[in-house]
Enzyme design. Sequence first.
Site, short mmCIF file in Angstrom:
data_model
loop_
_atom_site.label_atom_id
_atom_site.label_comp_id
_atom_site.label_asym_id
_atom_site.label_seq_id
_atom_site.Cartn_x
_atom_site.Cartn_y
_atom_site.Cartn_z
N GLU A 264 -23.61 27.05 -11.99
CA GLU A 264 -23.41 27.95 -10.81
C GLU A 264 -24.83 29.03 -10.48
O GLU A 264 -24.94 29.37 -9.60
CB GLU A 264 -22.09 28.91 -11.21
CG GLU A 264 -20.83 28.08 -10.95
CD GLU A 264 -20.52 27.16 -10.12
OE1 GLU A 264 -21.06 27.26 -8.83
OE2 GLU A 264 -20.08 26.36 -10.14
N HIS A 267 -26.95 27.27 -8.38
CA HIS A 267 -26.48 27.32 -7.00
C HIS A 267 -27.08 28.65 -6.55
O HIS A 267 -27.57 28.83 -5.44
CB HIS A 267 -25.01 27.20 -6.54
CG HIS A 267 -24.41 25.79 -7.02
ND1 HIS A 267 -25.00 24.70 -5.92
CD2 HIS A 267 -23.55 25.49 -7.52
CE1 HIS A 267 -24.09 23.84 -6.25
NE2 HIS A 267 -23.27 24.10 -6.87
ZN ZN Z 1 -21.88 22.65 -7.92
#
Ligand code: ZN
Length: 500
Positions: A264, A267
């Site tokens: 994450e 991201h």
């Molecule tokens: Zn992902």
Amino acid sequence: MTEKQATFLSELQSISSLRQISSLLGWDQQVNLPPGNSPSKQRASQRAVLATLIHREFTSVEFQDKLRELEQMEIDSNEDWGVILREVRRKLDRAIKIPSEFVARKAAHQSRAYHAWRKARQNDDFASYAPILEVTLQLAREEAAFAGYADNPYDYHLDLHDPGMETLSVAKLFDALQVELVPLSQRILGLAGTCKLPALKNFPVTQQEVFLREVVESLGFDFSRGRMDVAIHPFCSGNGNDTRLTTRYDADNPLDSLFSSIHEAGHGLYEQGLPAKWIGTPLGEAAGMAVHESQSRIWENQVGRSRQFWNLWEPRFRELFPEALSDISSEDLFKTINLVTPNPIRVDADEVTYNLHVILRFELEQALFSGELEVSELPDAWSEKAERLLNLQPKNDAEGVLQDVHWSSGSFGYFPSYCIGNLLAAQLWETAKEDIPELESLIEAGENERFLAWLDEKIHRHGSRMNLLELTEHATGKPLGHDPLLRYLEERYLVLYEQN
Ligand code: ZN
């Protein structure tokens, strides 16, 4: 900037603000909403009001007129304004073509379909869900037809997630990949199967929080412009100066929290790296799902599972969890981090076999949309493909065709992005190592700034100026291919397990 451009920009950014508010409510629902409020009708209606408002503003005659006026000006399609107009036009055309009657019908069916899927999975009862899935598929075809893809509906769904991708281009990549990955994965599984690895147990959650934060911060995630909270399913939302990561903790599964957090954070680094001055416009938006996934995967796998990364972090890991790790050797720890094992469940799969899980779903989706396969035939087709690609059989449909939530929400064409993201991550990694020969030593020293700056230069700062395939060429000088991923998997996993 002309006055007309300024007015248009301010309207575009207010529509984007509404979208950000809706996403914030979504984040809040996952992180903060009191349990008595779940499933929350109140929250659902708040978001529904916003969705209507966004659609109304975006498709209003006034907004369309302003866009048309700007389109009549002479602007180079590669300049900032050319990109903004092109991308807004693309999305607007779609939003206009799909009638609101259909949107309401689809939303109503989706909530029914989700509940039906959950019940079917619980009871391992595909037959009860099949008629509902048929309607979902029919709606997906109808939506594609509205958008002008009546003859090639699956292309529409691929393009929704990754602009520019088509069935044929994805099939070509995946066909070439599986020819080599099926035998390679079986070879690695054969080698890995002989390893006896310890279970990781009793890792106090408070210490895990400390470790995760240190790791995520060291990657370059800026906590002064972002945060990390707990949610049942980890995700990243928000963007720019308000980027939010979530994670989850399990004392007996510390690697799950660690790697999902690194994922994450990848991201999040992309979202934090988008150009601040263009947030609220396509130039401040990611270039699609697969590109996003390449950013999470490169940090999670290429960096986070590497020998260099663990040379750096293992001492701190042991310092925080002395008891839990007391009987575990460095080599066993590293092998556990890079465990490859047969698994019927996609989300639990290792990075070697994961791509085959995705290819299985892509082939089924493609066959469903082309009419080659009936919904009722899915369980058998699933077993046949699982056997061929993964050399395993699901025990039942709950472990097979009913395992993923995606189809229940009408998300077709989404799975391929995961594997394409892995292909791109490996290709970027190869190029980054050429551009920065000392990259692996930098990672071992915890100096990630140069790699992050490289990703920023190649990917983040471009927003959605280029699509996936263009961005790949731009960043790596080559078209997107399957070889870098195979080379990466061979180098990492054959070397690791052949030492046995
Ligand atoms: Zn992902």
